[in-house]
Design a protein around this motif. Structure first.
Motif, PDB file in Angstrom:
ATOM      1  N   LYS A 273       0.765  -1.158  -0.099  1.00 47.12           N
ATOM      2  CA  LYS A 273       0.256   0.071  -0.010  1.00 47.12           C
ATOM      3  C   LYS A 273       0.838   1.187   0.028  1.00 47.12           C
ATOM      4  O   LYS A 273       1.132   1.728   0.887  1.00 47.12           O
ATOM      5  CB  LYS A 273      -0.717  -0.080   1.180  1.00 47.12           C
ATOM      6  N   ALA A 275      -0.141   4.122  -1.602  1.00 42.95           N
ATOM      7  CA  ALA A 275      -0.649   5.175  -1.908  1.00 42.95           C
ATOM      8  C   ALA A 275      -0.999   6.134  -0.667  1.00 42.95           C
ATOM      9  O   ALA A 275      -0.613   5.541   0.543  1.00 42.95           O
ATOM     10  CB  ALA A 275      -2.261   4.657  -2.225  1.00 42.95           C
ATOM     11  N   ASP A 306      -9.484   3.615   7.307  1.00 39.67           N
ATOM     12  CA  ASP A 306      -8.224   2.983   6.977  1.00 39.67           C
ATOM     13  C   ASP A 306      -8.003   1.713   6.256  1.00 39.67           C
ATOM     14  O   ASP A 306      -8.374   0.684   6.793  1.00 39.67           O
ATOM     15  CB  ASP A 306      -7.599   2.843   8.375  1.00 39.67           C
ATOM     16  N   ILE A 307      -7.912   1.919   4.969  1.00 36.70           N
ATOM     17  CA  ILE A 307      -7.700   0.740   4.079  1.00 36.70           C
ATOM     18  C   ILE A 307      -6.953  -0.463   4.748  1.00 36.70           C
ATOM     19  O   ILE A 307      -7.152  -1.557   4.762  1.00 36.70           O
ATOM     20  CB  ILE A 307      -7.290   1.012   2.781  1.00 36.70           C
ATOM     21  N   GLY A 322       2.934  -2.007   4.170  1.00 40.38           N
ATOM     22  CA  GLY A 322       2.332  -0.472   4.440  1.00 40.38           C
ATOM     23  C   GLY A 322       3.698   0.141   4.036  1.00 40.38           C
ATOM     24  O   GLY A 322       4.872   0.132   4.109  1.00 40.38           O
ATOM     25  N   ALA A 325       4.946   7.678   5.571  1.00 43.68           N
ATOM     26  CA  ALA A 325       5.557   8.985   5.221  1.00 43.68           C
ATOM     27  C   ALA A 325       5.738   9.891   6.435  1.00 43.68           C
ATOM     28  O   ALA A 325       4.836  10.137   6.738  1.00 43.68           O
ATOM     29  CB  ALA A 325       4.936   9.723   3.979  1.00 43.68           C
ATOM     30  N   LYS A 337       2.781   1.851  13.688  1.00 42.43           N
ATOM     31  CA  LYS A 337       1.971   1.279  12.485  1.00 42.43           C
ATOM     32  C   LYS A 337       1.969   0.067  11.985  1.00 42.43           C
ATOM     33  O   LYS A 337       1.289  -0.451  11.692  1.00 42.43           O
ATOM     34  CB  LYS A 337       2.240   2.442  11.171  1.00 42.43           C
ATOM     35  N   LYS A 341      -1.391  -1.991  12.591  1.00 40.25           N
ATOM     36  CA  LYS A 341      -2.222  -2.390  11.296  1.00 40.25           C
ATOM     37  C   LYS A 341      -1.781  -3.944  10.960  1.00 40.25           C
ATOM     38  O   LYS A 341      -2.192  -4.248   9.830  1.00 40.25           O
ATOM     39  CB  LYS A 341      -1.741  -1.528  10.101  1.00 40.25           C
TER      40      LYS A 341
HETATM   41  N1  CTP Z   1      -3.462   4.239   4.681  1.00 37.41           N
HETATM   42  C1  CTP Z   1      -4.704   3.343   4.332  1.00 37.41           C
HETATM   43  N2  CTP Z   1      -5.867   4.153   4.427  1.00 37.41           N
HETATM   44  C2  CTP Z   1      -5.929   5.540   4.867  1.00 37.41           C
HETATM   45  C3  CTP Z   1      -4.738   6.058   5.273  1.00 37.41           C
HETATM   46  C4  CTP Z   1      -3.502   5.579   5.121  1.00 37.41           C
HETATM   47  O1  CTP Z   1      -4.736   2.405   3.551  1.00 37.41           O
HETATM   48  N3  CTP Z   1      -7.102   5.690   5.010  1.00 37.41           N
HETATM   49  C5  CTP Z   1      -2.006   3.431   4.440  1.00 37.41           C
HETATM   50  C6  CTP Z   1      -1.267   4.130   3.529  1.00 37.41           C
HETATM   51  O2  CTP Z   1      -1.468   3.498   2.239  1.00 37.41           O
HETATM   52  C7  CTP Z   1       0.118   3.504   4.082  1.00 37.41           C
HETATM   53  C8  CTP Z   1      -0.273   3.625   5.206  1.00 37.41           C
HETATM   54  O3  CTP Z   1      -1.787   3.515   5.545  1.00 37.41           O
HETATM   55  O4  CTP Z   1       0.553   2.355   3.462  1.00 37.41           O
HETATM   56  C9  CTP Z   1       0.158   4.911   6.126  1.00 37.41           C
HETATM   57  O5  CTP Z   1      -0.209   4.881   7.422  1.00 37.41           O
HETATM   58  P1  CTP Z   1      -0.879   6.200   8.157  1.00 37.41           P
HETATM   59  O6  CTP Z   1      -0.823   5.612   9.687  1.00 37.41           O
HETATM   60  O7  CTP Z   1      -2.359   6.136   7.883  1.00 37.41           O
HETATM   61  O8  CTP Z   1       0.015   7.145   7.903  1.00 37.41           O
HETATM   62  P2  CTP Z   1      -0.503   8.696   7.804  1.00 37.41           P
HETATM   63  O9  CTP Z   1      -1.648   8.869   7.078  1.00 37.41           O
HETATM   64  O10 CTP Z   1       0.795   9.296   7.557  1.00 37.41           O
HETATM   65  O11 CTP Z   1      -0.657   8.608   9.550  1.00 37.41           O
HETATM   66  P3  CTP Z   1      -0.379   9.902  10.538  1.00 37.41           P
HETATM   67  O12 CTP Z   1      -1.127  10.866  10.189  1.00 37.41           O
HETATM   68  O13 CTP Z   1      -0.637   8.950  11.814  1.00 37.41           O
HETATM   69  O14 CTP Z   1       1.326   9.887  10.548  1.00 37.41           O
END
Ligand code: CTP
Length: 401
Positions: A273, A275, A306-307, A322, A325, A337, A341
């Protein structure tokens, strides 16, 4: 590794043809079955008889010299080949192949083949730097041709610079290395997400992020080149899929990405993932364009699904990777994370570092495995980083088997 490989050597007209004789000899000594095609100009430098003796096979020079009435020679040869090498490749032939021209035995066969094609150019240093030649090489790289860059040194034309056909031993080394990697994901089904998502506000506005999709697209291309069956779910990006074996599903919102990923989850052995999914979307959307007022504007945002987390909850056979960033506390955040996850690995990148993150052609990442062991990958192209990621994944899958 090249034992019994069916290799088509396409020889075009340059002084480096003499090195192609050595290449033929070395490939044959390695046990490869080598068939040579020569252009008319190549025959001006060396006689086909030399290649015939070295390859112990007839040499092809004329499209219309149909020896077997049951077969069409150039199609037969194109289908037969597992590997094709254009060496030396002149600027003229590069231009013809890049533009789909088939006006002789060599170019028609190359047009028809589905073999992996390697190209070793040889030409004058200024020709090699010519914009048209560079464009043609770029185009061919995008078509999946693998270039073996010429070496630098004294050229037959008297100039010193880049343009000398790479040495046959190096050409063979590059091909062997590449062929070795080609099958590492064979039989694997890989599901990748790439790019940003867009969360609409009204018909002209949306919330999104700086992701360009380059990392996810590189992961998809490399997986396909390594023999995997690939589904790429991509948000709105300006990129095009190069490898025709990649199935692309275009989505816009996080909700659409959620649906597309879940519909294809059962298919996948490996899910990555990459994206940058929007975490929030406007709670209220407007059918008509919103009009400004003198007041400040406040949006109420609601969470998207959260996919990745939902995939972690439903995981059975899938190897789930995953991306994170981060701008600070990268490793600690990445570890959190990965656990939260239920991932098998997470690729952490510091998006504020030069040469890493959104929009760049390079990346600097730390691959964190399930045992929370850190594997730092120093700055490299997103394709090279993808290769390293797959090497780690395959190693873990093998160790666990
Ligand atoms: N992801 C997802 N679905 C979401 C948000 C993120 O699948 N709604 C996935 C992204 O594709 C990536 C990972 O989760 O692989 C990133 O983790 P996440 O914790 O969501 O990162 P951030 O959005 O950067 O979180 P934070 O704001 O806690 O730093």
């Amino acid at each position: 590794m090249l034992q019994n490989k069916k290799i088509l050597l396409a020889v075009t007209g340059g002084i480096a043809v003499y090195k192609a004789c050595d290449l033929t000899s070395k490939l044959t000594q390695k046990g490869a079955d080598v068939r040579v095609i020569m252009t008319e100009s190549a025959c001006e430098f060396v006689s086909p008889l030399t290649f015939q003796a070295l390859s112990r096979n007839p040499v092809y020079t004329d499209t219309f010299d149909e020896k077997d009435p049951k077969k069409i020679a150039h199609i037969d040869l194109a289908d037969w080949a597992e590997i094709a090498i254009i060496a030396p490749a002149t600027a003229n032939t590069l231009s013809k192949v890049a533009n789909g021209l088939g006006d002789d035995m060599l170019t028609t066969t190359l047009l028809a083949t589905r073999a992996t094609i390697y190209v070793a150019p040889a030409m004058n240093v200024h020709m090699y730097q010519n914009k048209a030649v560079i464009e043609n090489m770029k185009k061919l790289t995008n078509f999946g041709y693998n270039f073996i860059e010429p070496g630098a040194g004294y050229l037959a034309c008297g100039y010193v610079g880049k343009g000398r056909l790479e040495e046959p031993t190096t050409i063979i080394e590059v091909i062997e290395k590449h062929e070795n990697k080609k099958g590492i994901l064979k039989g694997k089904k890989v599901l990748i997400t790439a790019g940003p998502t867009r969360e609409g506000v009204d018909p002209v506005r949306f919330f999104s992020n700086r992701s360009t999709g380059k990392m996810g697209f590189a992961l998809a291309e490399v997986a396909a080149n390594f023999g995997a069956e690939v589904i790429l779910v991509s948000g709105p990006v300006d990129l095009e899929v190069k490898n025709t074996h990649i199935k692309q599903i275009k989505v816009v919102t996080a909700e659409e990405m959620y649906q597309a990923v879940h519909e294809n989850y059962a298919f996948a052995d490996i899910v990555i993932k990459a994206a940058a999914v929007a975490d929030y979307r406007p709670k209220q959307t407007h059918d008509q364009k919103m009009k400004k007022s003198d007041d400040a504007l406040i949006f109420e945002m609601e969470r998207t699904k959260d996919i990745l987390k939902s995939l972690g909850e439903k995981k059975d056979k899938q190897f789930l990777v995953g991306f994170a960033a981060e701008t600070e506390n990268q490793i600690a955040n990445g570890k959190r994370k990965l656990i939260k996850k239920n991932l098998d690995a997470i690729v952490i990148n510091n998006v504020s570092e030069a040469g890493a993150g959104f929009g760049t052609d390079t990346n600097i990442v730390t691959y964190l495995d399930k045992n929370l062991k850190e594997h730092p990958f120093s700055i490299d192209s997103k394709e090279a980083i993808s290769e390293k990621i797959y090497n780690q994944i395959i190693k873990t899958i093998k160790d666990e088997a």
